[in-house]
Design a protein around this motif. Structure first.
Motif, short mmCIF file in Angstrom:
data_model
loop_
_atom_site.label_atom_id
_atom_site.label_comp_id
_atom_site.label_asym_id
_atom_site.label_seq_id
_atom_site.Cartn_x
_atom_site.Cartn_y
_atom_site.Cartn_z
N PRO A 33 84.80 -63.66 -11.25
CA PRO A 33 83.82 -62.65 -11.64
C PRO A 33 82.61 -63.26 -12.35
CG PRO A 33 86.03 -61.86 -12.11
CD PRO A 33 86.17 -63.30 -11.69
N GLN A 34 82.84 -64.31 -13.13
CA GLN A 34 81.73 -64.96 -13.84
C GLN A 34 80.72 -65.54 -12.84
OE1 GLN A 34 84.96 -65.53 -14.30
NE2 GLN A 34 85.46 -65.26 -16.47
N ALA A 35 81.21 -66.21 -11.81
CA ALA A 35 80.32 -66.80 -10.80
C ALA A 35 79.58 -65.71 -10.02
CB ALA A 35 81.13 -67.68 -9.84
N ARG A 36 80.24 -64.59 -9.80
CA ARG A 36 79.60 -63.50 -9.07
C ARG A 36 78.50 -62.85 -9.92
NH1 ARG A 36 84.18 -59.95 -6.10
NH2 ARG A 36 82.32 -59.15 -5.04
N VAL A 37 78.73 -62.79 -11.23
CA VAL A 37 77.70 -62.26 -12.12
C VAL A 37 76.46 -63.14 -12.08
CG1 VAL A 37 77.07 -61.96 -14.55
CG2 VAL A 37 79.18 -60.95 -13.69
N PHE A 71 66.61 -50.26 -13.42
CA PHE A 71 67.62 -50.49 -14.45
C PHE A 71 67.05 -50.29 -15.84
CE2 PHE A 71 69.04 -53.59 -11.10
CZ PHE A 71 70.28 -53.04 -10.84
N ASP A 72 67.94 -49.92 -16.79
CA ASP A 72 67.67 -50.18 -18.20
C ASP A 72 68.63 -51.29 -18.60
OD1 ASP A 72 70.17 -49.00 -18.60
OD2 ASP A 72 69.37 -47.14 -19.41
N CYS A 73 68.59 -51.70 -19.86
CA CYS A 73 69.37 -52.89 -20.22
C CYS A 73 70.87 -52.68 -20.03
CB CYS A 73 69.06 -53.32 -21.66
SG CYS A 73 69.62 -52.19 -22.96
N THR A 74 71.35 -51.46 -20.32
CA THR A 74 72.78 -51.19 -20.21
C THR A 74 73.22 -51.11 -18.76
OG1 THR A 74 72.73 -49.96 -22.30
CG2 THR A 74 74.63 -49.62 -20.90
N THR A 75 72.49 -50.35 -17.94
CA THR A 75 72.90 -50.20 -16.55
C THR A 75 72.76 -51.51 -15.77
OG1 THR A 75 70.69 -49.36 -15.92
CG2 THR A 75 72.38 -47.73 -16.51
N TYR A 76 71.85 -52.37 -16.21
CA TYR A 76 71.73 -53.69 -15.58
C TYR A 76 73.01 -54.50 -15.80
CZ TYR A 76 70.07 -58.49 -14.79
OH TYR A 76 69.94 -59.79 -14.35
N VAL A 77 73.50 -54.52 -17.04
CA VAL A 77 74.74 -55.24 -17.34
C VAL A 77 75.91 -54.58 -16.62
CG1 VAL A 77 76.40 -55.79 -19.17
CG2 VAL A 77 73.95 -56.16 -19.54
N GLU A 78 75.98 -53.25 -16.67
CA GLU A 78 77.10 -52.54 -16.07
C GLU A 78 77.16 -52.74 -14.55
OE1 GLU A 78 77.50 -48.82 -19.24
OE2 GLU A 78 76.10 -48.68 -17.57
N THR A 79 76.01 -52.68 -13.89
CA THR A 79 75.98 -52.82 -12.44
C THR A 79 76.40 -54.23 -12.02
OG1 THR A 79 74.25 -51.14 -12.25
CG2 THR A 79 74.54 -52.63 -10.37
N ASN A 80 75.92 -55.23 -12.74
CA ASN A 80 76.33 -56.60 -12.43
C ASN A 80 77.83 -56.81 -12.64
OD1 ASN A 80 73.98 -58.59 -11.75
ND2 ASN A 80 73.14 -57.25 -13.32
N LEU A 81 78.37 -56.22 -13.70
CA LEU A 81 79.82 -56.31 -13.92
C LEU A 81 80.58 -55.62 -12.80
CD1 LEU A 81 80.50 -55.66 -17.72
CD2 LEU A 81 80.87 -57.77 -16.46
N ALA A 82 80.09 -54.44 -12.39
CA ALA A 82 80.77 -53.69 -11.33
C ALA A 82 80.76 -54.46 -10.02
CB ALA A 82 80.11 -52.33 -11.15
N ILE A 83 79.67 -55.13 -9.71
CA ILE A 83 79.62 -55.97 -8.50
C ILE A 83 80.63 -57.11 -8.61
CG2 ILE A 83 78.17 -57.61 -7.24
CD1 ILE A 83 75.78 -55.73 -7.90
N ALA A 84 80.75 -57.68 -9.79
CA ALA A 84 81.67 -58.81 -9.99
C ALA A 84 83.12 -58.41 -9.79
CB ALA A 84 81.47 -59.39 -11.38
N PHE A 85 83.45 -57.16 -10.09
CA PHE A 85 84.84 -56.72 -10.03
C PHE A 85 85.16 -55.82 -8.83
CE2 PHE A 85 84.54 -58.05 -14.45
CZ PHE A 85 85.74 -58.73 -14.61
N SER A 86 84.21 -55.63 -7.94
CA SER A 86 84.47 -54.81 -6.74
C SER A 86 84.60 -55.70 -5.52
CB SER A 86 83.35 -53.78 -6.54
OG SER A 86 82.08 -54.41 -6.50
#
Length: 286
Positions: A33-37, A71-86
């Motif tokens: 997930p880290q590499a995907r982020v 994006f705002d700052c929160t949704t930017y982080v959340e979307t990148n995390l979601a991509i990493a874990f999907s």
């Protein structure tokens, strides 16, 4: 739950059509997930930014459940995390909802609005992140504990009224939504953070401790804001330097990758400069 995933999948294809995300999933099944982020944060550089781009697709906040157009700052982080874990783009909406909400379904009153009291505990429990601020150094002088009084019902009342006023809802409609506000006791939002001044003075030492990518949350003393954290993004190590990838709510109104120290210097000129930092590691696959 299956109906929810199907519904959310409609949202992702409808709202993310400006960006084809297939390249973020191609050949990444073996990546952590880290590499995907790291891959996705670069992908979204120069994407427009703006206030509150996501909501529940209806009700109090009718903004779309998912969008990569802004994006705002929160949704930017959340979307990148979601991509990493999907696993793929179809799974993305359901994972994003798990990150954004305490449960598994989209509910404005169950959204992780507050970083310290909602977002960090919820996503730590779900193994999406692990806080490691207190592991940055053993020097006790590097840390400071801060707290704020948080009255969530009052915050919800004001936020609901603002959002429904924007939709030109009637007083009766507003009153109906206000009746759904969870009534919880006034609480203390408290955290121990790493002093920004210490981090900057010991940046080489800090860099050695940081992983290749981590989530950073910034703490500033802004009396008008009821929360401790008021901005977040990703810190990446590259070419022996630390970079901040984030979605600022300021000119040039686009996702940026900048030297972290340059961001600190820019914020030094503000009336409320950065006082502290929280660091979180991106979780690992279960």
């Amino acid at each position: 739950m299956h109906k929810l995933v199907a519904l959310l999948s409609l949202f992702v294809f409808h709202t993310a059509e400006a960006k084809d995300l297939s390249s973020l999933y191609s050949g990444t099944s073996s990546l952590t997930p880290q590499a995907r982020v790291i891959k996705s944060t670069h992908f979204f550089v120069n994407t427009p930014t703006g206030l509150n781009p996501l909501g529940e697709g209806g009700g109090v906040d009718p903004h779309p459940l998912i969008s990569t157009d802004k994006f705002d700052c929160t949704t930017y982080v959340e979307t990148n995390l979601a991509i990493a874990f999907s696993k793929d783009q179809k799974e993305l909406p359901a994972v994003l909802s798990k990150i954004r909400y305490k449960g598994d379904h989209a509910d404005f009153f169950q959204r992780n609005h507050f970083m310290v009291s909602d977002w960090i505990p919820s996503n730590t429990k779900k193994n999406y992140v692990t806080e490691f601020t207190d592991k940055m150094t053993q020097d006790k002088s590097a840390y400071h504990t801060e707290s704020k009084t948080l009255n969530k019902p009052i915050w919800f009342f004001h936020r609901v009224i603002d959002l429904l006023d924007q939709q030109k809802k009637t007083p009766a409609e507003i009153q109906k939504e206000l009746s759904q506000v969870p009534i919880t006791p006034v609480q203390e939002e408290k955290t121990k953070y790493l002093l920004a001044s210490y981090f900057r003075e010991h940046q080489e030492e800090m860099m050695a401790v940081l992983p290749e990518v981590s989530i950073v949350m910034f703490i500033r003393n802004i009396p008008s804001i009821p929360t401790l954290v008021n901005h977040m993004g990703f810190v990446l190590k590259k070419d022996g330097k630390l970079y901040l990838n984030h979605a600022p709510q300021a000119k040039p109104w686009k996702v940026q990758e900048v030297l972290l120290e340059d961001y600190f210097k820019d914020m030094d000129s503000h009336r409320a400069p950065i006082e502290g930092l929280l660091f979180l590691k991106v979780g690992s696959k279960s």
